[in-house]
Design an enzyme around this catalytic site. Structure first.
Site, PDB file in Angstrom:
ATOM      1  N   SER A  33      56.450  42.207  88.216  1.00 27.38           N
ATOM      2  CA  SER A  33      56.795  40.814  87.947  1.00 27.38           C
ATOM      3  C   SER A  33      57.785  40.733  86.799  1.00 27.38           C
ATOM      4  O   SER A  33      58.445  41.726  86.466  1.00 27.38           O
ATOM      5  CB  SER A  33      55.522  40.015  87.651  1.00 27.38           C
ATOM      6  OG  SER A  33      55.779  38.628  87.690  1.00 27.38           O
ATOM      7  N   ASN A  34      57.937  39.576  86.190  1.00 30.90           N
ATOM      8  CA  ASN A  34      58.841  39.398  85.058  1.00 30.90           C
ATOM      9  C   ASN A  34      58.242  38.383  84.094  1.00 30.90           C
ATOM     10  O   ASN A  34      57.167  37.849  84.332  1.00 30.90           O
ATOM     11  CB  ASN A  34      60.232  38.971  85.555  1.00 30.90           C
ATOM     12  CG  ASN A  34      60.168  37.689  86.353  1.00 30.90           C
ATOM     13  OD1 ASN A  34      59.818  36.639  85.831  1.00 30.90           O
ATOM     14  ND2 ASN A  34      60.485  37.772  87.640  1.00 30.90           N
ATOM     15  N   TYR A  35      58.951  38.115  83.008  1.00 27.67           N
ATOM     16  CA  TYR A  35      58.403  37.290  81.927  1.00 27.67           C
ATOM     17  C   TYR A  35      58.556  35.788  82.123  1.00 27.67           C
ATOM     18  O   TYR A  35      58.279  35.015  81.199  1.00 27.67           O
ATOM     19  CB  TYR A  35      59.048  37.684  80.598  1.00 27.67           C
ATOM     20  CG  TYR A  35      58.626  39.030  80.087  1.00 27.67           C
ATOM     21  CD1 TYR A  35      57.323  39.246  79.654  1.00 27.67           C
ATOM     22  CD2 TYR A  35      59.535  40.086  80.034  1.00 27.67           C
ATOM     23  CE1 TYR A  35      56.933  40.482  79.168  1.00 27.67           C
ATOM     24  CE2 TYR A  35      59.155  41.325  79.548  1.00 27.67           C
ATOM     25  CZ  TYR A  35      57.850  41.517  79.115  1.00 27.67           C
ATOM     26  OH  TYR A  35      57.479  42.737  78.642  1.00 27.67           O
ATOM     27  N   SER A  36      59.021  35.351  83.282  1.00 28.46           N
ATOM     28  CA  SER A  36      59.219  33.905  83.466  1.00 28.46           C
ATOM     29  C   SER A  36      57.926  33.130  83.217  1.00 28.46           C
ATOM     30  O   SER A  36      56.862  33.478  83.722  1.00 28.46           O
ATOM     31  CB  SER A  36      59.709  33.620  84.887  1.00 28.46           C
ATOM     32  OG  SER A  36      59.700  32.230  85.120  1.00 28.46           O
ATOM     33  N   ALA A 100      62.280  32.735  88.805  1.00 28.15           N
ATOM     34  CA  ALA A 100      62.770  34.090  88.556  1.00 28.15           C
ATOM     35  C   ALA A 100      62.180  34.961  89.667  1.00 28.15           C
ATOM     36  O   ALA A 100      61.118  35.575  89.500  1.00 28.15           O
ATOM     37  CB  ALA A 100      62.341  34.569  87.183  1.00 28.15           C
TER      38      ALA A 100
END
Ligand code: CTP
Ligand code: CA
Length: 227
Positions: A33-36, A100
């Site tokens: 995943s990502n930091y969004s 994101a």
């Protein structure tokens, strides 16, 4: 402040906003995943609903309350997000891609849990569908597609290129400095580029105010004779 603006061009418009990260499953207990944080997309959905729009917010996992008057659909993966968008895309006037979306997903999801049997393992990834570009490719003349572009370098150049490549009406280039602008924080510095190439650099704003300015820009696109 507070009350719905009566004169908004977004009144009764059907708007889809994507928000947050996606999660791409590696195995039964892990994901990429990502930091969004979802804050920008939620702020847009909230501001649009206040202008009387009919808003559907399709979001990855975030810890934010649903804005008042907004229909929320929770998804996990990019493929799930695309499926939900495609289900309602034909009835939508404006698509705003603030999510994101993970660009890649594991080529296969392992059932159960991967055990640490070796010193190194390789993860094979495949491209996810581009949800925004998919919407744009099918969009009718009355429909608007709005994207974001988070960049760490050559931002304006890449953003302008994405505007063209994805056939967008407007793109918000999001500067990323990891502190005042980008993921998780409450402020954002956006530069808006429309399909005519008109570029508007906004100051550092709260995400709430950045959302308001973005919707103002969308309203002015709607007032153009070619819409
Ligand atoms: N987007 C999308 N689906 C994807 C990837 C991106 O809908 N699979 C949307 C994002 O929500 C955003 C815009 O496309 O509105 C641009 O996303 P960004 O990650 O900046 O660009 P990419 O096209 O993915 O290119 P890159 O990550 O290589 O810069
Ligand atoms: Ca990307």
């Amino acid at each position: 402040l507070g009350e719905k603006r009566q004169s908004s061009r977004l009144q009764d418009k059907n708007i889809i906003v994507t928000a947050g990260p996606t999660r791409e499953k590696i195995d039964g207990v892990r994901f990429l995943s990502n930091y969004s944080s979802g804050k920008m997309g939620f702020a847009i959905a909230c501001a649009a609903a206040r202008r009387g729009a009919d808003v559907t917010l399709i979001t990855g996992p975030v810890s934010l309350p649903t804005p008042e008057g907004v229909r929320r659909i929770d998804i996990e993966t990019a493929c799930d997000m695309q499926r939900e968008v495609q289900r309602i895309a034909s009835g939508c006037d404006i698509f705003i891609g603030a999510a994101a979306v993970a660009d890649y997903r594991p080529a296969e999801t392992v059932t159960g849990k991967i055990k640490k049997t070796s010193e190194t393992i390789a993860l094979s990834l495949i491209r996810n569908p581009d949800i925004l570009a998919g919407f744009s490719a099918e969009k009718k003349t009355h429909q608007l597609a709005v994207g974001f572009s988070l960049e760490t370098e050559n931002g304006l150049g890449y953003a302008a290129e994405k505007l063209r490549a994805k056939n967008l009406d407007l793109i918000a280039y999001n500067t990323y400095d990891g502190e005042t602008s980008g993921f998780e924080v409450d402020t954002n510095a956006l530069t808006l580029i429309d399909r005519q190439g008109t570029t508007t650099e906004l100051p550092l704003l709260t995400k709430r105010d950045a959302a308001i300015r973005l919707l103002d820009a969308i309203e002015s696109l709607l007032s153009r004779p070619d819409n």
